[in-house]
Design a protein around this motif. Structure first.
Motif, PDB file in Angstrom:
ATOM      1  N   UNK A 107     -13.104  24.564  90.838  1.00  0.00           N
ATOM      2  CA  UNK A 107     -14.064  24.784  89.750  1.00  0.00           C
ATOM      3  C   UNK A 107     -14.908  26.041  89.883  1.00  0.00           C
ATOM      4  N   UNK A 108     -14.473  26.980  90.720  1.00  0.00           N
ATOM      5  CA  UNK A 108     -15.267  28.212  90.889  1.00  0.00           C
ATOM      6  C   UNK A 108     -15.457  28.915  89.540  1.00  0.00           C
ATOM      7  N   UNK A 109     -14.406  28.940  88.705  1.00  0.00           N
ATOM      8  CA  UNK A 109     -14.529  29.609  87.400  1.00  0.00           C
ATOM      9  C   UNK A 109     -15.482  28.832  86.483  1.00  0.00           C
ATOM     10  N   UNK A 110     -15.555  27.512  86.646  1.00  0.00           N
ATOM     11  CA  UNK A 110     -16.491  26.738  85.825  1.00  0.00           C
ATOM     12  C   UNK A 110     -17.954  27.033  86.186  1.00  0.00           C
ATOM     13  N   UNK A 111     -18.175  27.608  87.355  1.00  0.00           N
ATOM     14  CA  UNK A 111     -19.540  28.030  87.714  1.00  0.00           C
ATOM     15  C   UNK A 111     -19.953  29.303  86.976  1.00  0.00           C
ATOM     16  N   UNK A 112     -18.989  29.935  86.280  1.00  0.00           N
ATOM     17  CA  UNK A 112     -19.298  31.167  85.541  1.00  0.00           C
ATOM     18  C   UNK A 112     -19.587  30.743  84.100  1.00  0.00           C
ATOM     19  N   UNK A 113     -20.854  30.564  83.760  1.00  0.00           N
ATOM     20  CA  UNK A 113     -21.181  29.858  82.520  1.00  0.00           C
ATOM     21  C   UNK A 113     -21.389  30.767  81.313  1.00  0.00           C
ATOM     22  N   UNK A 114     -21.654  32.050  81.531  1.00  0.00           N
ATOM     23  CA  UNK A 114     -21.877  32.927  80.363  1.00  0.00           C
ATOM     24  C   UNK A 114     -20.580  33.658  80.003  1.00  0.00           C
ATOM     25  N   UNK A 115     -20.483  34.109  78.758  1.00  0.00           N
ATOM     26  CA  UNK A 115     -19.300  34.872  78.361  1.00  0.00           C
ATOM     27  C   UNK A 115     -19.152  36.125  79.210  1.00  0.00           C
ATOM     28  N   UNK A 116     -20.279  36.779  79.514  1.00  0.00           N
ATOM     29  CA  UNK A 116     -20.220  38.001  80.319  1.00  0.00           C
ATOM     30  C   UNK A 116     -19.656  37.695  81.706  1.00  0.00           C
ATOM     31  N   UNK A 117     -20.058  36.569  82.275  1.00  0.00           N
ATOM     32  CA  UNK A 117     -19.566  36.204  83.611  1.00  0.00           C
ATOM     33  C   UNK A 117     -18.078  35.868  83.572  1.00  0.00           C
ATOM     34  N   UNK A 118     -17.650  35.166  82.531  1.00  0.00           N
ATOM     35  CA  UNK A 118     -16.222  34.803  82.433  1.00  0.00           C
ATOM     36  C   UNK A 118     -15.378  36.079  82.274  1.00  0.00           C
ATOM     37  N   UNK A 119     -15.854  36.985  81.418  1.00  0.00           N
ATOM     38  CA  UNK A 119     -15.144  38.271  81.265  1.00  0.00           C
ATOM     39  C   UNK A 119     -15.078  39.008  82.599  1.00  0.00           C
ATOM     40  N   UNK A 120     -16.194  38.989  83.330  1.00  0.00           N
ATOM     41  CA  UNK A 120     -16.264  39.743  84.588  1.00  0.00           C
ATOM     42  C   UNK A 120     -15.310  39.149  85.631  1.00  0.00           C
ATOM     43  N   UNK A 121     -15.205  37.827  85.697  1.00  0.00           N
ATOM     44  CA  UNK A 121     -14.352  37.235  86.725  1.00  0.00           C
ATOM     45  C   UNK A 121     -12.883  37.569  86.445  1.00  0.00           C
ATOM     46  N   UNK A 122     -12.494  37.583  85.175  1.00  0.00           N
ATOM     47  CA  UNK A 122     -11.123  37.989  84.852  1.00  0.00           C
ATOM     48  C   UNK A 122     -10.908  39.478  85.144  1.00  0.00           C
ATOM     49  N   UNK A 123     -11.908  40.293  84.844  1.00  0.00           N
ATOM     50  CA  UNK A 123     -11.771  41.733  85.098  1.00  0.00           C
ATOM     51  C   UNK A 123     -11.647  42.003  86.595  1.00  0.00           C
ATOM     52  N   UNK A 124     -12.433  41.288  87.401  1.00  0.00           N
ATOM     53  CA  UNK A 124     -12.382  41.491  88.860  1.00  0.00           C
ATOM     54  C   UNK A 124     -11.051  40.998  89.425  1.00  0.00           C
ATOM     55  N   UNK A 125     -10.536  39.903  88.860  1.00  0.00           N
ATOM     56  CA  UNK A 125      -9.216  39.426  89.300  1.00  0.00           C
ATOM     57  C   UNK A 125      -8.161  40.474  88.971  1.00  0.00           C
ATOM     58  N   UNK A 126      -8.199  40.984  87.736  1.00  0.00           N
ATOM     59  CA  UNK A 126      -7.201  41.985  87.310  1.00  0.00           C
ATOM     60  C   UNK A 126      -7.267  43.229  88.183  1.00  0.00           C
ATOM     61  N   UNK A 127      -8.482  43.615  88.555  1.00  0.00           N
ATOM     62  CA  UNK A 127      -8.659  44.849  89.342  1.00  0.00           C
ATOM     63  C   UNK A 127      -8.051  44.731  90.739  1.00  0.00           C
ATOM     64  N   UNK A 128      -7.845  43.490  91.201  1.00  0.00           N
ATOM     65  CA  UNK A 128      -7.309  43.295  92.556  1.00  0.00           C
ATOM     66  C   UNK A 128      -5.846  42.865  92.560  1.00  0.00           C
ATOM     67  N   UNK A 129      -5.175  43.011  91.412  1.00  0.00           N
ATOM     68  CA  UNK A 129      -3.763  42.623  91.302  1.00  0.00           C
ATOM     69  C   UNK A 129      -2.937  43.788  90.765  1.00  0.00           C
ATOM     70  N   UNK A 130      -1.697  43.912  91.268  1.00  0.00           N
ATOM     71  CA  UNK A 130      -0.734  44.801  90.623  1.00  0.00           C
ATOM     72  C   UNK A 130      -0.131  44.059  89.430  1.00  0.00           C
ATOM     73  N   UNK A 131       0.575  44.802  88.576  1.00  0.00           N
ATOM     74  CA  UNK A 131       1.301  44.143  87.490  1.00  0.00           C
ATOM     75  C   UNK A 131       2.243  43.110  88.100  1.00  0.00           C
ATOM     76  N   UNK A 132       2.283  41.922  87.512  1.00  0.00           N
ATOM     77  CA  UNK A 132       3.131  40.853  88.052  1.00  0.00           C
ATOM     78  C   UNK A 132       2.381  39.930  89.002  1.00  0.00           C
ATOM     79  N   UNK A 133       1.147  40.307  89.400  1.00  0.00           N
ATOM     80  CA  UNK A 133       0.345  39.439  90.267  1.00  0.00           C
ATOM     81  C   UNK A 133      -0.266  38.286  89.470  1.00  0.00           C
ATOM     82  N   UNK A 134      -0.755  37.280  90.184  1.00  0.00           N
ATOM     83  CA  UNK A 134      -1.198  36.040  89.527  1.00  0.00           C
ATOM     84  C   UNK A 134      -2.670  35.733  89.782  1.00  0.00           C
TER      85      UNK A 134
END
Ligand SMILES: C[S@@+](CC[C@H](N)C(=O)[O-])C[C@H]1O[C@@H](n2cnc3c(N)ncnc32)[C@H](O)[C@@H]1O
Length: 249
Positions: A107-134
């Motif tokens: 539930x770590x993502x459920x701790x991100x309660x604002x839209x800005x936080x949800x956007x940021x967690x996806x952006x940070x995940x994307x920044x640490x993955x190559x294409x094809x990463x999960x």
């Protein structure tokens, strides 16, 4: 104001000693294998390292990022080859390298309660993955929260030193996709009889699939999987914890 998990985290391992970490890690590991993910993992909100340590024993290299000093300190107590962790905020972290998969478990993502936080967690995940990463995570699932509603729960646990009573009192904000869970922990020192009280409120956001897809797509992901965490069942109104996996395009 003290940070979330600074007080609650003191009792975290005792509170969740009834969780089957090995079964959860077997599930996550099988999921990663079925996706064809490699062995370099970044774990957002790695907590006490209860998953990371076992994943490392299975041959994964895991780097955890955890905001709470209390949780991080517990993660660092046991030397664990293959698992390292750093203190940081998953909404801002930039490690300057890429991984095969980013995990955010329990539930770590459920701790991100604002839209800005949800956007940021996806952006940070994307920044640490190559294409094809999960990006693989589990969240509170809106259809189940609306159908079942969280209820007051009392949990009692003890080890050789401490007996704990935890009361969880949810307050629903259905139009905001949020439940604030007020935790009261009464911890009794079994040697002295002294009781300590801890209070922490955890605001939790719940998500629907289309809502997550919307933010994920904007961050460059496509959904590859949604299923009940731990069982793989199709999600529905009886599925509180749903695991989502997104592939970076
Ligand atoms: C319910 S605990 C789960 C911990 C661990 N993943 C587990 O399964 O036991 C949620 C964790 O997410 C961490 N967390 C929440 N928001 C965070 C953020 N923005 N940055 C880093 N850690 C965060 C909390 O400090 C806490 O340790």
């Amino acid at each position: 104001m003290s940070a979330l998990f600074d007080a609650y985290g003191r009792y975290y391992q005792l509170l969740y000693q009834d969780k089957d970490d090995a079964a959860e890690v077997a599930y996550v590991s099988a999921l990663l294998q079925s996706l064809g993910a490699g062995s370099q993992l970044l774990e957002f909100g790695s907590g006490t390292g209860r998953h990371a340590r076992l994943l490392a024993q299975r041959g994964y290299q895991v780097l955890g990022v955890e905001r709470s000093a209390q949780m991080l300190a517990q993660a660092q107590t046991l030397p664990s080859p293959g698992f390292d962790c750093v203190q940081g905020d998953i909404l801002e972290i930039d490690l300057g390298r890429r991984f095969d998969a980013v995990l955010a478990l329990f539930h770590v993502v459920s701790y991100q309660t604002t839209n800005a936080a949800v956007r940021a967690v996806f952006a940070r995940a994307a920044a640490h993955l190559d294409a094809g990463g999960f990006f693989v995570f589990d969240v509170w699932y809106s259809p189940a929260v609306h159908a079942q509603r969280a209820e007051v729960r009392v949990k009692r646990l003890a080890d050789a030193h401490t007996a704990i009573t935890r009361i969880a009192e949810p307050r629903h904000y259905p139009t905001e996709n949020r439940v604030d869970v007020r935790y009261t922990i009464l911890a009794q020192d079994l040697a002295t009889g002294a009781v300590q009280e801890v209070n922490e409120t955890h605001p939790m956001r719940h998500f629907s699939g289309p809502e997550l897809d919307f933010v994920a797509e904007q961050a460059g992901f496509e959904r590859v999987l949604a299923q009940e965490f731990g069982t793989g069942r199709a999600p529905g109104e009886d599925t509180w914890g749903v695991c989502f996996a997104y592939r970076k395009r």
